[in-house]
Design an enzyme around this catalytic site. Structure first.
Site, mmCIF file in Angstrom:
data_model
loop_
_atom_site.group_PDB
_atom_site.id
_atom_site.type_symbol
_atom_site.label_atom_id
_atom_site.label_comp_id
_atom_site.label_asym_id
_atom_site.label_seq_id
_atom_site.Cartn_x
_atom_site.Cartn_y
_atom_site.Cartn_z
ATOM 1 N N ARG A 1 11.096 -6.874 4.781
ATOM 2 C CA ARG A 1 10.912 -5.356 4.706
ATOM 3 C C ARG A 1 11.921 -4.674 5.480
ATOM 4 O O ARG A 1 12.405 -5.256 6.860
ATOM 5 C CB ARG A 1 9.750 -5.132 5.288
ATOM 6 C CG ARG A 1 9.115 -3.768 4.815
ATOM 7 C CD ARG A 1 7.822 -3.543 4.842
ATOM 8 N NE ARG A 1 6.879 -3.906 6.014
ATOM 9 C CZ ARG A 1 5.654 -3.787 6.087
ATOM 10 N NH1 ARG A 1 4.865 -3.214 5.075
ATOM 11 N NH2 ARG A 1 5.124 -4.511 7.244
ATOM 12 N N ARG B 1 -1.086 -10.013 12.665
ATOM 13 C CA ARG B 1 -1.549 -8.568 11.892
ATOM 14 C C ARG B 1 -2.479 -9.297 10.722
ATOM 15 O O ARG B 1 -3.554 -8.370 10.557
ATOM 16 C CB ARG B 1 -0.305 -7.637 11.468
ATOM 17 C CG ARG B 1 -0.036 -7.042 12.516
ATOM 18 C CD ARG B 1 1.524 -6.636 12.389
ATOM 19 N NE ARG B 1 1.679 -5.774 11.301
ATOM 20 C CZ ARG B 1 2.524 -5.615 10.247
ATOM 21 N NH1 ARG B 1 3.716 -6.245 10.598
ATOM 22 N NH2 ARG B 1 2.552 -4.655 9.423
ATOM 23 N N LYS C 1 0.744 -1.134 -0.168
ATOM 24 C CA LYS C 1 0.011 0.159 0.011
ATOM 25 C C LYS C 1 0.867 1.098 0.159
ATOM 26 O O LYS C 1 0.724 2.145 -0.554
ATOM 27 C CB LYS C 1 -0.849 0.072 1.272
ATOM 28 C CG LYS C 1 -2.023 -1.037 1.414
ATOM 29 C CD LYS C 1 -2.937 -0.928 2.323
ATOM 30 C CE LYS C 1 -2.341 -1.035 3.813
ATOM 31 N NZ LYS C 1 -1.634 -2.318 4.259
ATOM 32 N N ARG D 1 -9.412 0.914 9.213
ATOM 33 C CA ARG D 1 -8.772 -0.177 9.242
ATOM 34 C C ARG D 1 -9.950 -1.134 10.076
ATOM 35 O O ARG D 1 -10.147 -2.119 10.134
ATOM 36 C CB ARG D 1 -7.805 -0.432 10.205
ATOM 37 C CG ARG D 1 -6.668 -1.032 9.308
ATOM 38 C CD ARG D 1 -5.528 -0.829 10.456
ATOM 39 N NE ARG D 1 -4.429 -1.514 10.124
ATOM 40 C CZ ARG D 1 -3.220 -1.017 9.566
ATOM 41 N NH1 ARG D 1 -3.176 0.187 9.218
ATOM 42 N NH2 ARG D 1 -2.238 -1.937 9.613
ATOM 43 N N ARG E 1 11.246 -3.272 11.189
ATOM 44 C CA ARG E 1 10.161 -2.863 12.178
ATOM 45 C C ARG E 1 10.101 -4.189 13.247
ATOM 46 O O ARG E 1 10.061 -5.146 12.966
ATOM 47 C CB ARG E 1 8.855 -2.802 11.305
ATOM 48 C CG ARG E 1 9.105 -1.340 10.654
ATOM 49 C CD ARG E 1 7.720 -1.536 9.687
ATOM 50 N NE ARG E 1 6.341 -1.805 10.191
ATOM 51 C CZ ARG E 1 5.145 -1.597 9.725
ATOM 52 N NH1 ARG E 1 5.095 -1.013 8.601
ATOM 53 N NH2 ARG E 1 4.183 -2.099 10.155
HETATM 54 P P1 AMP Z 1 0.949 -0.108 9.414
HETATM 55 O O1 AMP Z 1 2.327 0.441 9.112
HETATM 56 O O2 AMP Z 1 -0.204 0.384 8.547
HETATM 57 O O3 AMP Z 1 1.158 -1.880 9.176
HETATM 58 O O4 AMP Z 1 0.573 0.164 10.810
HETATM 59 C C1 AMP Z 1 1.585 -0.394 11.944
HETATM 60 C C2 AMP Z 1 0.510 -0.279 13.020
HETATM 61 O O5 AMP Z 1 -0.022 0.920 13.500
HETATM 62 C C3 AMP Z 1 -0.592 -0.982 13.151
HETATM 63 O O6 AMP Z 1 -0.143 -2.673 13.327
HETATM 64 C C4 AMP Z 1 -1.619 -0.505 14.060
HETATM 65 O O7 AMP Z 1 -1.044 -0.869 15.294
HETATM 66 C C5 AMP Z 1 -1.228 0.796 14.205
HETATM 67 N N1 AMP Z 1 -2.383 1.417 13.237
HETATM 68 C C6 AMP Z 1 -2.256 2.030 11.852
HETATM 69 N N2 AMP Z 1 -3.226 2.459 11.293
HETATM 70 C C7 AMP Z 1 -4.225 2.081 12.167
HETATM 71 C C8 AMP Z 1 -5.598 2.239 12.270
HETATM 72 N N3 AMP Z 1 -6.143 2.857 11.112
HETATM 73 N N4 AMP Z 1 -6.423 1.701 13.236
HETATM 74 C C9 AMP Z 1 -5.794 1.249 14.073
HETATM 75 N N5 AMP Z 1 -4.399 0.833 14.373
HETATM 76 C C10 AMP Z 1 -3.564 1.506 13.237
#
Ligand code: AMP
Length: 293
Positions: free
Chosen positions: A184, A239, A73, A150, A228
Site C-alpha cells: 500500500r 493488526r 474497505k 471495531r 503508512r
Molecule cells: P485503519 O486505517 O482503519 O486501519 O485505522 C488505522 C488505525 O486507527 C487503527 O490501527 C487504529 O489504531 C485506529 N482506529 C481506526 N478506527 C478505529 C476504531 N474504530 N477503534 C479504535 N481504533 C481505531
C-alpha cells in the site's frame, strides 16, 4: 455528552435513498425502526439523548464496512459512497488527520497507532462525532462507515444511537492481506491510495487462487509516494491479530441481527466491483450514473 449528541443529531437528518438501495436494505433490515435499545453501559452520555429513528425508506443509507486491514474497505466504501451520494467516513482517516495535526492527542495517538493497537472507544467516538457534526452542518445525510465499529462495545454504542441498515463484511485470505498492506502507498500530495503489490497466489488447502493487479499511481504522484507507518510486516501481523480478537466478534453481533452481508473478494477491482454491485442490487444505479456522466 456533547459529542454523542452531535452523533445523534447527524444520524437523525434525513434524505432520499435510491430505490435499488432501498430494495436491498429492505431485505436485510426491517423497514420500521426497532424499539430503542437500552443505552450501553459505560457511556453515560448515550442514555440521555437518543436520535429520532427514521424508517430506512425515508433517509439515506446507513451502512458499515467490516473486514481485516488491507481487505479494501476504503476502496469499495468510497466507490459506493460516490455512487449513492453519501459520505464515506473512515475512522482510520480521522485518526491520521488528528496525528498530522499539532493537537494534544497527536503524540498519544502516534504511539498506539504505530503499534497497530486500537485507540480507546472514547477517543474514536469523539473523533467520529466531530466528523458527523461537520457533515451535518454541510447538509450531509446517511453514511458508509469504514473502520467503525471495531469492537462489540462500539457496535453497541452505535446501535444505541442509530439504525444500521446493512453491514458488508469483505473477506480475503490472510496471506494476501499481508501482501496488500505491504504494497500500500499513499500520495503525500493528493492523498490517493495506490498499491504496488502484484498478487498472484495459487489456490491451495481449500483457499481460492487470487490475482490482483497492482494499482499504480499516475506519473505526477509517483515521486510523492509514502508508506503508512503501521504498514510494516510486524505491525500488520499485530493488526490482524487484534482484528481477530477484537473486531471479528463484531461480525457475529451483526450476523445475529440479520444485517451481515458476507462478500468474498474474487480478485482485484475489475472482478470484485461488478460482483459487489450485483449482490447489493445496485447495477442499475451504476448504469444510470454512467449514462448521465
Ligand atoms: P485503519 O486505517 O482503519 O486501519 O485505522 C488505522 C488505525 O486507527 C487503527 O490501527 C487504529 O489504531 C485506529 N482506529 C481506526 N478506527 C478505529 C476504531 N474504530 N477503534 C479504535 N481504533 C481505531
Amino acid at each position: 455528552m456533547a459529542a454523542l449528541q452531535r452523533l445523534l443529531r447527524a444520524a437523525a437528518s434525513g434524505g432520499a435513498v435510491t430505490a435499488a438501495a432501498r430494495r436491498r436494505m429492505g431485505s436485510l433490515a426491517a423497514e420500521q425502526a426497532p424499539p430503542v435499545a437500552p443505552a450501553p453501559k459505560g457511556f453515560p452520555f448515550a442514555a440521555e439523548e437518543r436520535m429520532r429513528r427514521r424508517p430506512a425508506a425515508e433517509r439515506n443509507v446507513q451502512w458499515v464496512f467490516l473486514g481485516c486491514p488491507g481487505v479494501g474497505k476504503g476502496t469499495y466504501a468510497s466507490r459506493l459512497s460516490r455512487l449513492l451520494g453519501v459520505p464515506h467516513i473512515a475512522t482510520g482517516d480521522l485518526v491520521r488527520d488528528e496525528l498530522a495535526s499539532t493537537g494534544p492527542l497527536a503524540a498519544q495517538l502516534a504511539e498506539i497507532v504505530n503499534q497497530g493497537k486500537l485507540v480507546s472507544d472514547e477517543i474514536i467516538i469523539n473523533l467520529l462525532s466531530k466528523r458527523l457534526k461537520k457533515g451535518e452542518d454541510q447538509g450531509e445525510s446517511g453514511f458508509i462507515l469504514d473502520g467503525f465499529p471495531r469492537t462489540v462495545k462500539q457496535a453497541e454504542i452505535l446501535d444505541g444511537v442509530t439504525d444500521i441498515d446493512m453491514v458488508v463484511n469483505l473477506k480475503l485470505r490472510e496471506d494476501v492481506l499481508v501482501e496488500k498492506c505491504l504494497g500500500r502507498r499513499i500520495c503525500s500530495q493528493c492523498g490517493k491510495n495506490f498499491n504496488v503489490a502484484c498478487i498472484d497466489v495459487k489456490g491451495e488447502n481449500g483457499l481460492p487462487a487470487i490475482y490482483m493487479e497492482p494499482l499504480l499511481p499516475p506519473n505526477n504522484c509517483m515521486s510523492k509516494m509514502i508508506t503508512r507507518a503501521d504498514d510494516t510486516e510486524e505491525v500488520v501481523r499485530n493488526r490482524l491479530r487484534i482484528y481477530n480478537d477484537m473486531s471479528q466478534p463484531v461480525e457475529g453481533f451483526y450476523r445475529e441481527q440479520g444485517k451481515l452481508l458476507e462478500f468474498d473478494l474474487p480478485g482485484g477491482i475489475p472482478e470484485s466491483w461488478p460482483k459487489l454491485l450485483h449482490v447489493l442490487n445496485l447495477e442499475d444505479q451504476e448504469e444510470l450514473k454512467l449514462a448521465a456522466a
